[in-house]
Motif scaffolding. Structure first.
Motif, PDB file in Angstrom:
ATOM      1  N   LEU A 100      -2.780   5.527   5.144  1.00 25.65           N
ATOM      2  CA  LEU A 100      -3.510   4.687   6.085  1.00 25.65           C
ATOM      3  C   LEU A 100      -4.702   5.486   6.606  1.00 25.65           C
ATOM      4  O   LEU A 100      -4.534   6.588   7.122  1.00 25.65           O
ATOM      5  CB  LEU A 100      -2.599   4.286   7.248  1.00 25.65           C
ATOM      6  CG  LEU A 100      -3.260   3.490   8.359  1.00 25.65           C
ATOM      7  CD1 LEU A 100      -3.627   2.103   7.881  1.00 25.65           C
ATOM      8  CD2 LEU A 100      -2.348   3.389   9.556  1.00 25.65           C
ATOM      9  N   TYR A 123      -6.948   1.527   3.588  1.00 24.71           N
ATOM     10  CA  TYR A 123      -6.027   2.452   2.938  1.00 24.71           C
ATOM     11  C   TYR A 123      -6.809   3.248   1.904  1.00 24.71           C
ATOM     12  O   TYR A 123      -7.882   2.840   1.470  1.00 24.71           O
ATOM     13  CB  TYR A 123      -4.892   1.691   2.246  1.00 24.71           C
ATOM     14  CG  TYR A 123      -4.130   0.807   3.175  1.00 24.71           C
ATOM     15  CD1 TYR A 123      -3.130   1.330   3.983  1.00 24.71           C
ATOM     16  CD2 TYR A 123      -4.422  -0.551   3.275  1.00 24.71           C
ATOM     17  CE1 TYR A 123      -2.439   0.521   4.865  1.00 24.71           C
ATOM     18  CE2 TYR A 123      -3.731  -1.371   4.160  1.00 24.71           C
ATOM     19  CZ  TYR A 123      -2.742  -0.825   4.938  1.00 24.71           C
ATOM     20  OH  TYR A 123      -2.061  -1.619   5.812  1.00 24.71           O
ATOM     21  N   TYR A 162       3.840   2.577   8.525  1.00 27.81           N
ATOM     22  CA  TYR A 162       3.072   3.806   8.729  1.00 27.81           C
ATOM     23  C   TYR A 162       3.261   4.228  10.193  1.00 27.81           C
ATOM     24  O   TYR A 162       2.695   3.605  11.088  1.00 27.81           O
ATOM     25  CB  TYR A 162       1.591   3.570   8.449  1.00 27.81           C
ATOM     26  CG  TYR A 162       1.271   3.425   6.994  1.00 27.81           C
ATOM     27  CD1 TYR A 162       1.095   4.546   6.203  1.00 27.81           C
ATOM     28  CD2 TYR A 162       1.141   2.176   6.414  1.00 27.81           C
ATOM     29  CE1 TYR A 162       0.799   4.429   4.856  1.00 27.81           C
ATOM     30  CE2 TYR A 162       0.850   2.046   5.071  1.00 27.81           C
ATOM     31  CZ  TYR A 162       0.677   3.179   4.298  1.00 27.81           C
ATOM     32  OH  TYR A 162       0.381   3.060   2.973  1.00 27.81           O
ATOM     33  N   LYS A 176      -0.566   4.873  -1.077  1.00 29.28           N
ATOM     34  CA  LYS A 176      -1.828   5.009  -0.353  1.00 29.28           C
ATOM     35  C   LYS A 176      -1.551   5.495   1.066  1.00 29.28           C
ATOM     36  O   LYS A 176      -0.494   5.230   1.624  1.00 29.28           O
ATOM     37  CB  LYS A 176      -2.530   3.653  -0.292  1.00 29.28           C
ATOM     38  CG  LYS A 176      -3.054   3.216  -1.642  1.00 29.28           C
ATOM     39  CD  LYS A 176      -3.604   1.813  -1.582  1.00 29.28           C
ATOM     40  CE  LYS A 176      -4.071   1.397  -2.966  1.00 29.28           C
ATOM     41  NZ  LYS A 176      -4.094  -0.046  -3.132  1.00 29.28           N
ATOM     42  N   ALA A 212       0.834  -1.202   0.000  1.00 27.35           N
ATOM     43  CA  ALA A 212       0.000   0.000   0.000  1.00 27.35           C
ATOM     44  C   ALA A 212       0.865   1.247   0.000  1.00 27.35           C
ATOM     45  O   ALA A 212       0.603   2.216  -0.710  1.00 27.35           O
ATOM     46  CB  ALA A 212      -0.929  -0.006   1.207  1.00 27.35           C
TER      47      ALA A 212
END
Lengths: 125, 359, 163
Positions: free
Chosen positions: A29, A47, A73, A27, A22
């Protein structure tokens, strides 16, 4: 009507690889949330990129250990501490681990148990 | 390396109307580490879905926060309507849009006042709260409540606004628009304010994106994330552009909020022109069976209500991810490396709403 | 009341309120309602305050904070519970982390109901508290120190709360 939302089921082992993927795809979170369904716990990772949501669902038992994605993240630590404090699911390797002091609650892991306040006269039981 | 000391900030602190606790690790005057502690407002209201029917729960959802109250109830009922496949009357969609922009105006004015107060700019505090009373008067006249409106319900809204009242509201907003212009000009162009805010607490675009910043915190760093663009309620039929600033410092975040107020006034005007006639609610039977992530743009950013039902009157799960909750990691990053004296200002530029964050 | 010995200063603490009542208290200070005309000032320091205005109900994290603030205030002091959550717990009384109204922890003199309490009723409550403050001053009432030993003992026994 808004777009339908698909939640893809994955295994615990895929959590970190999906998070890495991701991040590679650019992307952000959006959230990690937990739901208790009878004896199991469903954790959903969401995401988002350009308002298109991608969601993954894992199903775990209480006292299971899930890997942390806070290495990928940074901001995931708030959700992971929350899941630990409210549901009692252990998250391994959080970058800022509050060790159960993120939320101070009267009842330990309140969302994992059924609660009835005995001394309160006006409540729906 | 000098000696490190830890200074507690909050929970009861003059600049914070709400309890947030930060442990600031200092080296001389510089903040080197920040450990946030939340939970002072944690009530555990998400668990009340087990005791309240999904239609009653709207009132609880509204009381997650007294500032973002309307948008919380709106997001919640939107989620339920999506699961149940309800196509609510268009007039109700427009009314929801109007009220949500009103609550954005009231929230931004509230923030502007509190923020000015935090650095001792008392006259801006008083003036912005004076203007805010106009907004609250309109909200009260149309919904019945000043800060908790209770006007959203599953299947529509409880009250209608007459065309005459709508005209009056738009005229009223036009009337305060130039005062608002004066106020924000004074605030944004004051040299001591600029000195206090420019270049302080810089959040880069990349950090903002991957740390999960939303709302004005993200838009101040050049990210055009505004959930209103997905076109929920009547936003799909309205022309507007998200306000974006590129500097990423405290000043940029303030400028975003100041300019957003005018966007809100413009959206309300467009709604008043386009609003169709018709009913404002519909009959709802049955119970939600399914799950949905309902999203909306609050004054503080993107809010998510996850709703899961199993065909019974009581939902299985209602989970709220509020903008302040996801703005905590950016805040922690922002504070590292700043001066102790700048901490209150930086904390207030993300417009923390602890009632939302802890639920 | 035609003559007052003091200008009552208030200290406001948000227990586990939703902000609705808090912003209404702030609204009381601003031009529309303007309680400063009574000499009422919102202070951040408990040692300067005469009236303790609490919004929201007690929960696990804030009981200590409320007690600390209450104990640090000099005599005479008056407590005003603003909003239905502070009075009884309100809509949140059934939540697992809400222990109930403020009066379970510290003695409350004035209750201001409402969700959210309107500025008019908040001002009314504070002015009532002011009368009680005068009364307490005249009779030299000293408020008790509050402590939470019972709760802590119980807590250890019950092993509640996250560790």
């Amino acid at each position: 009507m808004m777009e339908p939302q698909l939640i893809t089921p994955i295994s615990i082992g895929d959590v970190v690889t999906k998070a890495e993927q991701a991040k590679k795809d650019g992307k952000r979170l959006v959230q990690i949330g937990c739901t208790k369904i009878e004896d199991n716990f469903e954790i959903i990772y969401v995401y988002d990129k350009n308002y298109q949501m991608t969601s993954y669902r894992i199903t775990v038992k209480q006292d299971d250990e899930i890997p942390s994605i806070s290495g990928i993240y940074f901001g995931a630590f708030v959700y992971e501490n929350e899941i630990h404090d409210l549901y009692g699911i252990h998250v391994k390797g959080i970058n800022i681990d509050f060790k159960g002091t993120f939320y101070k609650t009267t009842i330990k892991h309140p969302f994992s148990v059924t609660i009835v306040k005995e001394d309160d006269t006006c409540q729906n039981k | 390396m000098s000696k490190q000391i830890t200074v507690p900030f909050g929970p009861q602190h003059p600049v914070l109307p709400e309890p947030l606790h930060l442990d600031l690790v200092l080296e001389d005057e510089k903040v080197v580490d920040v450990i946030p502690t939340i939970g002072y407002v944690h009530r555990g209201l998400e668990k009340l879905v087990e005791k309240r029917e999904y239609t009653e729960y709207v009132f609880i959802a509204e009381r997650i926060c007294g500032i973002c109250s309307f948008i919380h109830s709106q997001t919640y009922v939107q989620g339920i309507e999506q699961i149940m496949g309800l196509e609510i009357p268009e007039r109700a969609q427009y009314l929801r849009t109007i009220w949500s922009e009103y609550s954005r105006l009231h929230s931004h004015l509230l923030w502007l006042g509190c923020f000015a107060d935090s650095m001792g700019f008392e006259s801006v505090f008083m003036n912005s709260w004076r203007l805010r009373e106009h907004i609250l008067d309109d909200l009260e006249a149309t919904t019945g409540g000043r800060v908790i409106q209770g006007v959203c319900k599953v299947g529509g809204v409880r009250r209608d606004i007459t065309p005459e009242k709508l005209d009056e509201m738009v005229k009223g907003l036009k009337g305060i628009e130039h005062e608002l212009q004066d106020l924000t000009n004074v605030f944004l162009h004051d040299s001591s304010i600029q000195h206090r805010l420019k270049g302080i607490g810089v959040l880069s675009k990349e950090d903002a994106y991957y740390l999960g910043a939303v709302g004005p915190t993200a838009r101040g760093s050049g990210l055009a994330i505004d959930i209103r663009e997905t076109g929920y309620a009547a936003f799909g039929k309205i022309n507007f552009k998200p306000v974006v600033e590129y500097d990423g410092d405290c000043y940029a975040r303030c400028a975003v909020r100041a300019k957003e107020m005018f966007t809100s006034i413009d959206i309300i005007e467009q709604c008043a022109k386009k609003i169709p006639d018709g009913t404002v609610d519909m009959k709802v039977t049955g119970a939600p069976d399914g799950e949905y992530f309902s999203r909306a743009e609050q004054p503080r950013g993107e809010v998510i209500h996850y709703i899961k039902g199993n065909g019974k009157k009581n939902l299985v799960r209602h989970r709220v991810r509020t903008p302040t909750f996801t703005n905590i990691p950016p805040l922690v990053t922002l504070l590292k490396g700043c001066d102790l004296a700048d901490v209150p200002v930086i904390v207030l530029t993300i417009d923390p709403c602890i009632g939302c964050a802890e639920r | 009341m035609t003559y007052l010995a003091k200008s009552p200063w208030i200290i406001h603490y948000d227990a586990s309120s939703c902000n609705g009542c808090d912003i209404e208290i702030l609204a009381c200070l601003t031009p529309m309602y303007d309680v400063e005309r009574f000499g009422i000032i919102n202070t951040g320091n408990p040692k300067h305050a005469d009236i303790f205005v609490v919004t929201g109900s007690i929960n696990e994290a804030n009981r200590e904070v409320i007690q600390n603030i209450y104990n640090q205030m000099p005599d005479p002091k008056v407590v005003v519970a603003v909003g239905i959550c502070a009075c009884s717990g309100g809509v949140f009384r059934e939540c697992y982390n809400v222990a109930g109204g403020i009066d379970k922890l510290i003695p409350v003199d004035v209750y201001v109901p409402g969700c959210a309490a309107r500025p008019e009723s908040i001002i009314d409550g504070i002015v009532t508290a002011w009368g009680i403050l005068e009364e307490k001053l005249k009779n030299k009432v000293s408020s008790p120190m509050v402590s939470d030993h019972d709760h802590k003992a119980h807590h250890k026994h019950a092993q509640g709360g996250a560790q």
